[in-house]
Design an enzyme around this catalytic site. Structure first.
Site, short mmCIF file in Angstrom:
data_model
loop_
_atom_site.label_atom_id
_atom_site.label_comp_id
_atom_site.label_asym_id
_atom_site.label_seq_id
_atom_site.Cartn_x
_atom_site.Cartn_y
_atom_site.Cartn_z
N HIS A 3 -9.97 1.41 3.74
CA HIS A 3 -8.69 0.91 3.22
C HIS A 3 -7.58 1.10 4.24
O HIS A 3 -6.74 0.22 4.44
CB HIS A 3 -8.28 1.67 1.95
CG HIS A 3 -8.99 1.22 0.71
ND1 HIS A 3 -8.69 1.71 -0.54
CD2 HIS A 3 -9.96 0.31 0.52
CE1 HIS A 3 -9.46 1.11 -1.44
NE2 HIS A 3 -10.25 0.27 -0.83
N TYR B 140 0.85 -1.19 0.00
CA TYR B 140 0.00 0.00 0.00
C TYR B 140 0.88 1.24 0.00
O TYR B 140 1.81 1.34 0.82
CB TYR B 140 -0.93 0.01 1.22
CG TYR B 140 -2.00 1.08 1.13
CD1 TYR B 140 -3.16 0.86 0.39
CD2 TYR B 140 -1.82 2.32 1.73
CE1 TYR B 140 -4.12 1.85 0.27
CE2 TYR B 140 -2.78 3.31 1.62
CZ TYR B 140 -3.93 3.07 0.90
OH TYR B 140 -4.89 4.05 0.78
N PHE C 145 -5.36 9.26 -3.90
CA PHE C 145 -4.08 8.76 -4.41
C PHE C 145 -3.81 7.44 -3.72
O PHE C 145 -3.76 7.39 -2.49
CB PHE C 145 -2.94 9.72 -4.08
CG PHE C 145 -1.57 9.20 -4.49
CD1 PHE C 145 -0.93 9.71 -5.61
CD2 PHE C 145 -0.94 8.18 -3.76
CE1 PHE C 145 0.32 9.23 -5.99
CE2 PHE C 145 0.31 7.71 -4.15
CZ PHE C 145 0.94 8.23 -5.26
N GLU C 146 -3.64 6.39 -4.51
CA GLU C 146 -3.19 5.12 -3.94
C GLU C 146 -2.35 4.44 -4.98
O GLU C 146 -2.71 4.44 -6.16
CB GLU C 146 -4.37 4.17 -3.65
CG GLU C 146 -5.22 4.50 -2.45
CD GLU C 146 -6.35 3.50 -2.21
OE1 GLU C 146 -6.86 2.90 -3.20
OE2 GLU C 146 -6.71 3.31 -1.05
N ILE C 147 -1.23 3.87 -4.56
CA ILE C 147 -0.55 2.89 -5.39
C ILE C 147 -0.57 1.64 -4.54
O ILE C 147 -0.04 1.62 -3.42
CB ILE C 147 0.90 3.31 -5.71
CG1 ILE C 147 0.88 4.60 -6.56
CG2 ILE C 147 1.62 2.19 -6.47
CD1 ILE C 147 2.26 5.12 -6.95
#
Ligand code: GTP
Ligand code: NAG
Ligand code: MG
Length: 398
Positions: free
Chosen positions: A332, A238, A295-297
């Protein structure tokens, strides 16, 4: 007389010591009543990594990342671009047709900063059919493949078993309290979809990693390495740039639900997790800190895991996405912080990013390295409403 003073002084010291000790044991007993001990265990046997920029002298360890051609090299050699190591990764965006032009702004920057050389696919999902205009205009910005999908109505709409009267009353009350998006059912659908369903869409089956992109965001800095490969090579699951406090009105019972879930499934809680990011009393109460999920990678397999699938199902059954307004960001974040050891979460502090009204602007060397165009003085990280200090405090000081 002086002897008396001495005794009184010694007593005073004892009282203070006793107080300190009892505070300490209080803290302990809070965490043992209903929580598994792993919630507060620190240290997971991982090597401690320095805070912040991954491009420090020892981090990543030599050889941890395959050599990645820089953009300069790419300009010189198209062959290298073709043969460079790649992850099974995709840039993912949920959008309406009406989001098109705001999304193009984000996408144009994504291309300019990173994807013109990285050439990762895009996936666009919508609860409606995408218009031809949407498809043409997005595809026109990139030479990478764009895929367009429609969301299964069961993954989008409010389930039948939700008590509509109760949900309406909750929306009215939140509207009265002026909670942002408190009135909105589609917003709740979106939050539930991003929490529990996007990673199950068949178009995402071919991928392991995703980068979430929203309309109207800014990417300030050039990326001359592949963040998906960083995730893969370093076992990260994450990645975030910004963190902040959630509005309590949107999640009054989320933490109790989480505690209930953990009592049922203590085995899902990782040793060396990031509980101290979420709670300052060892898990008794939630401090509302979360990673900002616009924003998530991330690793899709985190959400596909037994732990997360069961967690989402448990939350969904509570109805909190509709009776309250649970956001995908706290959902999340709580899952990533508890189900992963903290080393599997990565702060992309070298990715300059803005989603109104907050931005992360890299400082010092990272700013220069990325050729960033944001003002380093406009940086949310250590302002009062940000939680990033709590993230930094999880790590030993350099
Ligand atoms: N297809 C579809 N996408 C949606 C819908 N609502 C929101 N989205 C998308 O879901 C993501 C989050 O929605 P936003 O409206 O940006 O929510 P937010 O970031 O909390 O709030 P903003 O401050 O308005 O950006 C964005 O990528 C939107 O394009 C919807 O009803 N249908
Ligand atoms: C959470 O659970 C505790 C203990 O059961 C209860 O006292 C408290 O009121 C609950 N909080 C909310 C917001 O429901
Ligand atoms: Mg947004």
């Amino acid at each position: 007389m002086s002897r008396l003073k001495y005794v009184a002084g010694a007593l005073g010291v004892l009282v203070v010591l006793h107080l300190l000790l009892s505070l300490h044991s209080d803290y302990r007993s809070h965490t043992t009543g209903f929580l598994p001990s792993s919630w507060t265990k620190s240290g997971s046997g991982y090597k401690d990594l320095p805070i912040g920029s991954w491009q420090g002298s020892e981090y990543p360890p030599a050889g941890a990342i395959p050599e990645i051609p820089t953009s300069d090299e790419l300009r010189l050699s198209k062959d290298k671009l073709k043969d460079r190591p790649r992850a099974k990764a995709v840039i993912f965006s949920l959008a309406r047709n009406s989001d098109l032009y705001d999304l193009l702004g984000s996408m144009k920057q994504m291309e300019d900063r990173f994807n013109h050389w990285a050439q990762y696919d895009y996936i666009f999902l919508n609860d409606d059919d995408f218009s031809d205009e949407f498809k043409e205009k997005t595809q026109a910005l990139t030479s990478a493949t764009c895929k367009y999908g429609k969301i299964d109505p069961d993954h989008w709409h409010q389930p039948d078993w939700i008590d509509e009267e109760k949900a309406t009353a909750a929306r009215k009350e939140m509207t009265r309290k002026k909670v942002i998006y408190g009135h909105s059912v589609p917003y709740r659908n979106m939050c539930r979809f991003n929490s529990g369903f996007f990673y199950r869409h068949p178009l995402l089956d071919d991928y392991d990693y995703y980068w979430r992109m929203e309309p109207s965001v800014k990417y300030f800095c050039d990326l001359d390495y592949d963040p998906f490969l960083l995730m893969q090579e370093q076992g990260k699951q994450y990645g975030f740039t910004l963190s902040l406090y959630e509005y309590i009105e949107t999640i009054p019972t989320l933490w109790n639900a989480t505690k209930e879930f953990i009592q049922l499934h203590p085995e899902f809680v990782a040793e060396g997790n990031s509980m101290d990011f979420l709670s300052s009393d060892g898990g008794e109460t939630y401090n509302l800190c979360h990673f900002w999920s616009n924003f998530e990678i991330g690793d899709l397999n985190l959400w596909r895991s037994d732990a997360y699938m069961k967690y989402f199902q448990f939350l969904d059954d509570k109805g909190g996405f509709y009776y309250e307004r649970w956001g995908d960001a706290p959902v999340h974040s709580i899952a990533a912080a508890l189900f992963l050891p903290k080393e599997k979460i990565h702060w992309f502090d070298d990715i300059g990013y803005r989603h109104d009204p907050f931005q992360h602007c890299p400082q010092n060397d990272a700013h220069k390295r990325g050729k960033c165009w944001c003002n380093p003085g406009d940086n949310f990280d250590f302002e009062g409403y940000s939680c990033t200090q709590k993230w930094v405090d999880l790590w030993p000081k350099k």
